[in-house]
Design a protein around this motif. Structure first.
Motif, PDB file in Angstrom:
ATOM      1  N   MET A  17      -2.627  -3.087   2.287  1.00  0.00           N
ATOM      2  CA  MET A  17      -3.953  -3.274   2.883  1.00  0.00           C
ATOM      3  C   MET A  17      -4.050  -4.593   3.646  1.00  0.00           C
ATOM      4  O   MET A  17      -4.810  -4.706   4.607  1.00  0.00           O
ATOM      5  CB  MET A  17      -5.027  -3.211   1.807  1.00  0.00           C
ATOM      6  CG  MET A  17      -5.138  -1.866   1.102  1.00  0.00           C
ATOM      7  SD  MET A  17      -5.701  -0.526   2.182  1.00  0.00           S
ATOM      8  CE  MET A  17      -7.448  -0.887   2.282  1.00  0.00           C
ATOM      9  N   THR A  18      -3.283  -5.597   3.227  1.00  0.00           N
ATOM     10  CA  THR A  18      -3.303  -6.884   3.933  1.00  0.00           C
ATOM     11  C   THR A  18      -2.446  -6.832   5.192  1.00  0.00           C
ATOM     12  O   THR A  18      -2.799  -7.416   6.219  1.00  0.00           O
ATOM     13  CB  THR A  18      -2.803  -8.019   3.012  1.00  0.00           C
ATOM     14  OG1 THR A  18      -3.567  -8.020   1.803  1.00  0.00           O
ATOM     15  CG2 THR A  18      -2.951  -9.377   3.686  1.00  0.00           C
ATOM     16  N   GLN A  19      -1.318  -6.125   5.116  1.00  0.00           N
ATOM     17  CA  GLN A  19      -0.411  -6.083   6.263  1.00  0.00           C
ATOM     18  C   GLN A  19      -1.006  -5.336   7.456  1.00  0.00           C
ATOM     19  O   GLN A  19      -0.978  -5.820   8.576  1.00  0.00           O
ATOM     20  CB  GLN A  19       0.904  -5.404   5.857  1.00  0.00           C
ATOM     21  CG  GLN A  19       1.892  -6.318   5.166  1.00  0.00           C
ATOM     22  CD  GLN A  19       3.219  -5.634   4.941  1.00  0.00           C
ATOM     23  OE1 GLN A  19       3.288  -4.489   4.519  1.00  0.00           O
ATOM     24  NE2 GLN A  19       4.301  -6.340   5.221  1.00  0.00           N
ATOM     25  N   THR A  20      -1.492  -4.147   7.224  1.00  0.00           N
ATOM     26  CA  THR A  20      -1.915  -3.294   8.335  1.00  0.00           C
ATOM     27  C   THR A  20      -3.281  -3.727   8.835  1.00  0.00           C
ATOM     28  O   THR A  20      -4.267  -3.637   8.129  1.00  0.00           O
ATOM     29  CB  THR A  20      -1.980  -1.823   7.885  1.00  0.00           C
ATOM     30  OG1 THR A  20      -0.835  -1.520   7.115  1.00  0.00           O
ATOM     31  CG2 THR A  20      -2.061  -0.898   9.078  1.00  0.00           C
ATOM     32  N   SER A  21      -3.353  -4.170  10.076  1.00  0.00           N
ATOM     33  CA  SER A  21      -4.634  -4.584  10.650  1.00  0.00           C
ATOM     34  C   SER A  21      -4.815  -3.904  11.996  1.00  0.00           C
ATOM     35  O   SER A  21      -4.208  -2.869  12.280  1.00  0.00           O
ATOM     36  CB  SER A  21      -4.701  -6.111  10.784  1.00  0.00           C
ATOM     37  OG  SER A  21      -3.729  -6.562  11.703  1.00  0.00           O
ATOM     38  N   TRP A 219       7.523  -1.827  -2.185  1.00  0.00           N
ATOM     39  CA  TRP A 219       7.015  -0.479  -1.920  1.00  0.00           C
ATOM     40  C   TRP A 219       5.835  -0.521  -0.954  1.00  0.00           C
ATOM     41  O   TRP A 219       5.712   0.323  -0.072  1.00  0.00           O
ATOM     42  CB  TRP A 219       6.604   0.196  -3.220  1.00  0.00           C
ATOM     43  CG  TRP A 219       7.761   0.574  -4.094  1.00  0.00           C
ATOM     44  CD1 TRP A 219       9.104   0.497  -3.781  1.00  0.00           C
ATOM     45  CD2 TRP A 219       7.702   1.059  -5.440  1.00  0.00           C
ATOM     46  NE1 TRP A 219       9.869   0.907  -4.841  1.00  0.00           N
ATOM     47  CE2 TRP A 219       9.049   1.266  -5.876  1.00  0.00           C
ATOM     48  CE3 TRP A 219       6.664   1.334  -6.323  1.00  0.00           C
ATOM     49  CZ2 TRP A 219       9.350   1.737  -7.147  1.00  0.00           C
ATOM     50  CZ3 TRP A 219       6.967   1.824  -7.592  1.00  0.00           C
ATOM     51  CH2 TRP A 219       8.293   2.017  -7.993  1.00  0.00           C
ATOM     52  N   GLY A 220       4.945  -1.501  -1.142  1.00  0.00           N
ATOM     53  CA  GLY A 220       3.813  -1.636  -0.231  1.00  0.00           C
ATOM     54  C   GLY A 220       4.270  -1.912   1.186  1.00  0.00           C
ATOM     55  O   GLY A 220       3.749  -1.341   2.155  1.00  0.00           O
ATOM     56  N   LEU A 276     -12.416  -0.836   6.497  1.00  0.00           N
ATOM     57  CA  LEU A 276     -12.158  -1.132   5.087  1.00  0.00           C
ATOM     58  C   LEU A 276     -10.859  -1.922   4.933  1.00  0.00           C
ATOM     59  O   LEU A 276     -10.772  -2.849   4.124  1.00  0.00           O
ATOM     60  CB  LEU A 276     -12.080   0.161   4.272  1.00  0.00           C
ATOM     61  CG  LEU A 276     -13.327   1.057   4.289  1.00  0.00           C
ATOM     62  CD1 LEU A 276     -13.076   2.319   3.469  1.00  0.00           C
ATOM     63  CD2 LEU A 276     -14.543   0.306   3.772  1.00  0.00           C
ATOM     64  N   LYS A 277      -9.843  -1.540   5.709  1.00  0.00           N
ATOM     65  CA  LYS A 277      -8.573  -2.250   5.653  1.00  0.00           C
ATOM     66  C   LYS A 277      -8.724  -3.662   6.212  1.00  0.00           C
ATOM     67  O   LYS A 277      -8.138  -4.609   5.694  1.00  0.00           O
ATOM     68  CB  LYS A 277      -7.512  -1.490   6.439  1.00  0.00           C
ATOM     69  CG  LYS A 277      -7.159  -0.137   5.841  1.00  0.00           C
ATOM     70  CD  LYS A 277      -6.228   0.643   6.717  1.00  0.00           C
ATOM     71  CE  LYS A 277      -4.932  -0.084   6.912  1.00  0.00           C
ATOM     72  NZ  LYS A 277      -4.260  -0.397   5.636  1.00  0.00           N
ATOM     73  N   LEU A 278      -9.502  -3.771   7.264  1.00  0.00           N
ATOM     74  CA  LEU A 278      -9.722  -5.079   7.872  1.00  0.00           C
ATOM     75  C   LEU A 278     -10.368  -6.043   6.878  1.00  0.00           C
ATOM     76  O   LEU A 278      -9.992  -7.212   6.806  1.00  0.00           O
ATOM     77  CB  LEU A 278     -10.602  -4.931   9.108  1.00  0.00           C
ATOM     78  CG  LEU A 278     -10.944  -6.242   9.817  1.00  0.00           C
ATOM     79  CD1 LEU A 278      -9.877  -6.592  10.830  1.00  0.00           C
ATOM     80  CD2 LEU A 278     -12.304  -6.173  10.477  1.00  0.00           C
TER      81      LEU A 278
END
Length: 360
Positions: A17-21, A219-220, A276-278
């Motif tokens: 969730m932190t990586q993908t922006s 894994w993430g 939400l990810k942001l």
């Protein structure tokens, strides 16, 4: 701030969730411009390099037996605080500026695509309020919310199934990296898409001790790689290379082709759900900014978080257009690359020097 610890498997959700922006929406365009035909192949070696960096952070955790990196740095030399505290302050301000820049860029893109008449300051204010609430609730709450947001947003990847009938391998051609532009600069830009794993460096005291806890971080990261590969390959197989070169947000363009009788403009819903990810990305960088800031200033978590959000917002005020924010974010991301590489190396060096002194 709470001292409760969370189970290691939450690291999978936090890492992804932190990586993908917001870079996901422009990733195929960026890859096509920088690497040319079949540029999606470059995702793999860049991902491997990021895995090596994660391995260094895992080594720090195991060599240091889960102790805070701040304790490692501060107990290494007698006069280290003279250098460390100003460095902590600079890093905390930098991360607050980085997170606010990410938030403002997303809001500007949302305004550009869907709400051209809307005052973006309301979106920014909402984002800051949500971030403040999560950061002051503590890392365990952030871990739980990250997991919830993951399951709300993760099913979006299955929308790619819609494009399978129109997917064509003929779009890939037999050329590899032909018509590339600034190959090495592209490697740096692509690496910024994987930033976010380095926040785990600050979580050591908050993770329950178990064996092989960093497998969840790996894994993430691998899941992030899978998402990037899937989205980019589908964009390459659905569009021509020339189309990818001029589409600024190819993923949004791709989603605009999806049509259901009961939903209009599914792409806008997807973009808003991606919010939400942001929130998690912004929250995690504000959180590491907060824990770093508190090593210098002994304020409450609420007061410190508020001050960092205000400072980050004030610093980014001169950057008012989408292009200005994009340029600023690109510069900050490059600085963050240096931090993600050299900070683990610095801590590892300190650990080995301490071990060497003990055996002398």
């Amino acid at each position: 701030m709470q001292t409760e610890k969370f189970k290691p498997f939450y690291l999978f959700f936090i890492t992804y969730m932190t990586q993908t922006s917001i870079v996901l929406f422009m990733l195929p365009n960026m890859i096509a411009n920088y690497f040319g035909y079949n540029g999606w192949l470059m995702i793999i070696p860049i991902s491997v390099f990021a895995m090596i960096q994660i391995g260094l952070i895992a080594g720090i955790y195991y060599f240091n037996k889960g102790s805070s990196i701040f304790q490692t740095i501060e107990t290494s030399f007698s006069k280290v605080n003279i250098i460390a505290k100003p460095l902590y302050l600079c890093l905390s301000i930098f991360w607050s500026v980085l997170s606010i820049t990410v938030a403002k860029q997303y809001v500007h893109v949302m305004k550009f695509l869907y709400f051209p008449q809307t005052n973006i300051q309301w979106f920014v204010l909402l984002t800051l309020i949500l971030t403040y609430y999560l950061v002051t609730s503590g890392i365990v709450t952030i871990a739980h919310v990250s997991t919830l947001f993951f399951f709300l947003s993760a099913p979006m990847i299955f929308l790619l199934i819609y494009f399978v009938p129109d997917f064509s391998f003929l779009q890939f051609s037999t050329f590899v990296f032909n018509e590339h532009n600034d190959f090495y600069g592209g490697m740096i830009e692509l690496y910024t898409a994987f930033l976010g794993f380095e926040v785990t460096l600050f979580m050591f005291p908050y993770i329950k001790k178990e064996k092989k806890i960093f497998k969840y971080v790996f894994w993430g990261h691998l899941y992030t790689t899978l998402i990037y590969l899937s989205v980019t390959i589908f964009c390459y197989g659905f569009n021509s290379f020339q189309q990818l070169n001029y589409q600024v947000y190819p993923v949004i363009n791709l989603l605009q082709y999806i049509e259901f009788d009961f939903i209009e403009r599914l792409d806008s819903g997807f973009f808003i759900l991606f919010y939400l990810k942001l929130i998690i990305t912004i929250t995690m960088y504000i959180w590491i900014s907060l824990v770093t800031f508190k090593r210098v200033v002994k304020w409450s978590a609420q007061r410190s978080a508020f001050a960092l959000l205000v400072v980050g917002n004030l610093v980014t005020l001169p950057f008012v257009t989408k292009n200005e924010l994009t340029s600023l974010l690109s510069l900050l991301a490059k600085v963050q690359i240096l931090i993600s590489i050299f900070l683990p190396l610095l801590v590892l060096t300190i650990i080995f020097l301490k071990r060497r002194r003990k055996h002398v």
